[in-house]
Design a protein around this motif. Structure first.
Motif, short mmCIF file in Angstrom:
data_model
loop_
_atom_site.label_atom_id
_atom_site.label_comp_id
_atom_site.label_asym_id
_atom_site.label_seq_id
_atom_site.Cartn_x
_atom_site.Cartn_y
_atom_site.Cartn_z
N SER A 26 4.35 27.81 -10.32
CA SER A 26 5.18 28.82 -10.42
C SER A 26 6.47 28.80 -10.63
N SER A 27 7.14 29.89 -10.91
CA SER A 27 8.63 29.96 -11.45
C SER A 27 9.33 31.37 -10.98
N GLN A 28 10.28 31.24 -10.48
CA GLN A 28 11.11 32.34 -10.14
C GLN A 28 11.83 33.10 -11.46
N VAL A 29 11.48 33.79 -12.17
CA VAL A 29 12.23 34.13 -13.24
C VAL A 29 13.62 35.27 -13.05
N GLY A 30 13.40 35.75 -11.86
CA GLY A 30 14.63 36.57 -11.64
C GLY A 30 16.12 35.67 -11.23
N THR A 31 16.49 35.88 -10.04
CA THR A 31 17.27 34.98 -9.27
C THR A 31 16.81 33.95 -8.11
N ILE A 32 17.59 32.83 -8.03
CA ILE A 32 17.15 31.91 -7.15
C ILE A 32 17.91 32.11 -5.80
N ALA A 33 17.41 31.88 -4.90
CA ALA A 33 17.86 32.04 -3.55
C ALA A 33 19.17 30.98 -3.40
N ALA A 34 19.96 31.73 -2.85
CA ALA A 34 21.49 31.07 -2.92
C ALA A 34 21.42 29.35 -2.49
N GLU A 35 20.66 29.12 -1.30
CA GLU A 35 20.59 27.96 -1.12
C GLU A 35 20.02 26.83 -2.00
N ARG A 36 19.10 27.52 -3.12
CA ARG A 36 18.62 26.66 -3.75
C ARG A 36 19.24 26.50 -5.37
N GLN A 37 20.19 27.64 -5.37
CA GLN A 37 21.12 27.54 -6.87
C GLN A 37 21.76 26.56 -7.24
N SER A 38 22.05 25.49 -6.39
CA SER A 38 22.94 24.31 -6.89
C SER A 38 21.97 23.25 -7.18
N ARG A 39 20.91 23.26 -6.97
CA ARG A 39 19.58 22.28 -7.46
C ARG A 39 18.72 22.80 -8.56
N TRP A 40 18.62 24.16 -8.42
CA TRP A 40 17.77 24.69 -9.72
C TRP A 40 18.65 25.48 -10.32
N THR A 41 19.32 25.06 -11.43
CA THR A 41 20.07 25.67 -12.29
C THR A 41 19.28 26.19 -13.34
N TYR A 42 19.81 27.27 -14.11
CA TYR A 42 19.03 27.72 -15.15
C TYR A 42 18.66 26.80 -16.07
N ARG A 43 19.42 25.95 -16.50
CA ARG A 43 19.09 24.38 -17.36
C ARG A 43 18.05 23.70 -16.76
N ARG A 44 17.82 23.62 -15.75
CA ARG A 44 16.96 22.65 -15.10
C ARG A 44 15.63 23.43 -14.92
N ARG A 45 15.58 24.64 -14.73
CA ARG A 45 14.47 25.57 -14.47
C ARG A 45 13.85 25.62 -16.14
N LEU A 46 14.60 25.77 -17.28
CA LEU A 46 14.25 25.88 -18.53
C LEU A 46 13.71 24.54 -18.96
N GLU A 47 14.25 23.53 -18.72
CA GLU A 47 13.95 22.16 -18.88
C GLU A 47 12.60 21.65 -18.36
N LEU A 48 12.09 22.23 -17.39
CA LEU A 48 11.08 21.85 -16.62
C LEU A 48 9.92 22.82 -17.32
N ALA A 49 10.35 23.99 -17.28
CA ALA A 49 9.23 24.92 -18.25
C ALA A 49 8.88 24.54 -19.71
N VAL A 50 9.86 23.87 -20.34
CA VAL A 50 9.54 23.56 -21.78
C VAL A 50 8.89 22.25 -21.61
N SER A 51 9.31 21.00 -20.58
CA SER A 51 8.21 19.97 -20.58
C SER A 51 6.77 20.34 -20.03
N LEU A 52 6.67 21.23 -19.35
CA LEU A 52 5.18 21.45 -18.93
C LEU A 52 4.51 22.16 -20.04
N LEU A 53 5.34 22.91 -20.99
CA LEU A 53 4.65 23.21 -22.48
C LEU A 53 3.93 22.14 -23.45
N THR A 54 4.43 20.89 -22.96
CA THR A 54 4.27 19.89 -24.00
C THR A 54 2.72 19.35 -23.63
#
Length: 97
Positions: A26-54
């Motif tokens: 699963s993925s949170q498409v809205g906002t990320i909880a404040a305590e996770r924002q430093s680890r799960w940046t927009y770029r990291r989430r996008l890269e993971l989503a694109v990698s799963l599509l391969t």
């Protein structure tokens, strides 16, 4: 599954889910909880989503192919709840299918 809005979604997690070692990602498409924002940046989430599509197994989900040019006429049928469309691939002019 959030595209379903307030409609209940049945996701049976019985026999096949366990015996075949299936995963539900699963993925949170809205906002990320404040305590996770430093680890799960927009770029990291996008890269993971694109990698799963391969994963070539996902190609089996593409039940229909439609050219972008034909999309206005075909879209009502593709989006009809009673259609047999699982997922449609939109083909753009000059793009390989």
């Amino acid at each position: 599954m959030s595209w379903y809005g307030t409609t209940r979604v049945l996701a049976p997690l019985g026999a096949d889910f366990h015996s075949r070692r299936l995963k539900l990602v699963s993925s949170q498409v809205g906002t990320i909880a404040a305590e996770r924002q430093s680890r799960w940046t927009y770029r990291r989430r996008l890269e993971l989503a694109v990698s799963l599509l391969t994963d070539p197994a996902l190609d089996r989900l593409l039940s229909h192919r439609v050219s972008f040019h034909d999309l206005p006429d075909r879209l009502p049928d593709l989006l009809n709840r009673s259609s047999d469309v699982l997922a449609a691939l939109v083909l753009y002019d000059g793009a390989p299918d």
